[in-house]
Scaffold this active site. Sequence first.
Site, PDB file in Angstrom:
ATOM      1  N   LYS A  67       0.830  -1.210   0.000  1.00 24.31           N
ATOM      2  CA  LYS A  67       0.000   0.000   0.000  1.00 24.31           C
ATOM      3  C   LYS A  67       0.864   1.259   0.000  1.00 24.31           C
ATOM      4  O   LYS A  67       0.622   2.192  -0.781  1.00 24.31           O
ATOM      5  CB  LYS A  67      -0.943  -0.015   1.229  1.00 24.31           C
ATOM      6  CG  LYS A  67      -1.950  -1.157   1.223  1.00 24.31           C
ATOM      7  CD  LYS A  67      -2.929  -1.060   2.366  1.00 24.31           C
ATOM      8  CE  LYS A  67      -2.276  -1.256   3.720  1.00 24.31           C
ATOM      9  NZ  LYS A  67      -1.697  -2.631   3.879  1.00 24.31           N
ATOM     10  N   THR A  68       1.884   1.297   0.847  1.00 22.70           N
ATOM     11  CA  THR A  68       2.776   2.459   0.882  1.00 22.70           C
ATOM     12  C   THR A  68       3.555   2.585  -0.422  1.00 22.70           C
ATOM     13  O   THR A  68       3.739   3.693  -0.948  1.00 22.70           O
ATOM     14  CB  THR A  68       3.744   2.344   2.073  1.00 22.70           C
ATOM     15  OG1 THR A  68       2.993   2.274   3.290  1.00 22.70           O
ATOM     16  CG2 THR A  68       4.679   3.540   2.123  1.00 22.70           C
ATOM     17  N   ASP A 112      -1.320   7.055   6.014  1.00 25.29           N
ATOM     18  CA  ASP A 112      -1.322   5.633   6.370  1.00 25.29           C
ATOM     19  C   ASP A 112      -2.250   5.414   7.569  1.00 25.29           C
ATOM     20  O   ASP A 112      -2.404   6.306   8.415  1.00 25.29           O
ATOM     21  CB  ASP A 112       0.099   5.194   6.699  1.00 25.29           C
ATOM     22  CG  ASP A 112       0.252   3.686   6.666  1.00 25.29           C
ATOM     23  OD1 ASP A 112      -0.675   2.999   6.186  1.00 25.29           O
ATOM     24  OD2 ASP A 112       1.314   3.193   7.100  1.00 25.29           O
ATOM     25  N   THR A 161      -5.644  -0.979   6.912  1.00 27.76           N
ATOM     26  CA  THR A 161      -5.710  -2.429   7.067  1.00 27.76           C
ATOM     27  C   THR A 161      -7.094  -2.860   7.537  1.00 27.76           C
ATOM     28  O   THR A 161      -7.374  -4.056   7.599  1.00 27.76           O
ATOM     29  CB  THR A 161      -4.670  -2.902   8.096  1.00 27.76           C
ATOM     30  OG1 THR A 161      -4.864  -2.187   9.339  1.00 27.76           O
ATOM     31  CG2 THR A 161      -3.258  -2.636   7.598  1.00 27.76           C
ATOM     32  N   ARG A 220       6.616  -8.093   1.886  1.00 29.88           N
ATOM     33  CA  ARG A 220       7.476  -7.529   2.937  1.00 29.88           C
ATOM     34  C   ARG A 220       8.184  -8.635   3.706  1.00 29.88           C
ATOM     35  O   ARG A 220       9.379  -8.541   4.004  1.00 29.88           O
ATOM     36  CB  ARG A 220       6.642  -6.672   3.894  1.00 29.88           C
ATOM     37  CG  ARG A 220       7.472  -6.063   5.032  1.00 29.88           C
ATOM     38  CD  ARG A 220       6.590  -5.297   5.988  1.00 29.88           C
ATOM     39  NE  ARG A 220       5.989  -4.143   5.319  1.00 29.88           N
ATOM     40  CZ  ARG A 220       4.948  -3.463   5.808  1.00 29.88           C
ATOM     41  NH1 ARG A 220       4.389  -3.841   6.955  1.00 29.88           N
ATOM     42  NH2 ARG A 220       4.467  -2.430   5.162  1.00 29.88           N
TER      43      ARG A 220
END
Length: 361
Positions: A67-68, A112, A161, A220
Amino acid sequence: MAEPSLVAAGEEPEERAIEAALRPKNLDDFVGQHRVRKQLSLVLQASRMRGRSADHVLFSGPPGLGKTTLAMIVASEMSAPLRISSGPAIQHAGDLAAILSSLSEGEVLFLDEIHRMSRPAEEMLYMAMEDFRVDIVVGKGAGATAIPLELPPFTLVGATTRAGLLPGPLRDRFGFTGHLEFYSVPELELVLRRSAGLLDLKVNSAGFSEIAGRSRGTPRIANRLLRRVRDWALVHGIDQIDARAASAALDMYEVDKKGLDRLDRAVLEALITKFGGGPVGLSTLAIAVGEETETVETVAEPFLVREGLLGRTPRGRIAMAPAWTHLGYAIPSGVFAQEQLDLFEPAADTEPAGGWVPENQ
């Protein structure tokens, strides 16, 4: 308290710097999420053709899926500066007003965990997103005055999230919403190949497959495990990482073939050996493994439930049949779902409470 697991560990500044270097800089380099990537590409291309800022974008999905990274790509594709903040950092409407008033035309603002903003800030954001204007209230009580402040056109990129916690009015103001899914093993192998090239690592196909299979479907985590395998290979003087080397490295870090780490296995072990497979309450289970309730619920449970190893029922947590076999235990009769019918409703031949029987029986 036990040490944090490798797959859920917090990152040191050096780790964050390496992870930032591994992030793709444009949509062509971004691996996976084909549907979201294709839709987002169309939105950005149309905005560039119109010569206007892109519509506001919302990305939702579990942590670690990109997402980032996608927010940074939006700014890069639009050739616009990027401003980064987070929902927890905006606790007052004034905090948000200070950020919005300093934006330049076309700038991308990334928030975020946007669902964790305070309610007053959310309400201010409604008008800013729709009309590019905010009202600054000066004074208190009857003497309070609202001063309108015009904002330059900007693009808000939100990430969450927990999309269900976003208020409907805020969610509806995003022009594009993309939900990110977990990655398949072949997709994670592509992520690892790209990262290995950037890190100048020699890994064969079997090595990539071994690491990808233990990465929980999350890029990640895949990149983090790759760096730990790199460290192991460096210490042991191994030039090329194969499946055997990757397996030995990840076994040392207690990440097994299914991607379970120490905490995951401790939860399943306690559930099976101490509580006969359940059902058992979450707080009791957390005490049994020496962790906080929130840690078990947010770190271990989501993956265990997704893999079909643990079940959540009204009576508590249960170990599903695959959990017994994965840990090497024989499956007792009736373990699968713990007789699902009994968990949610009484069996057909169960007497009513207190022995009372209706007169028509």
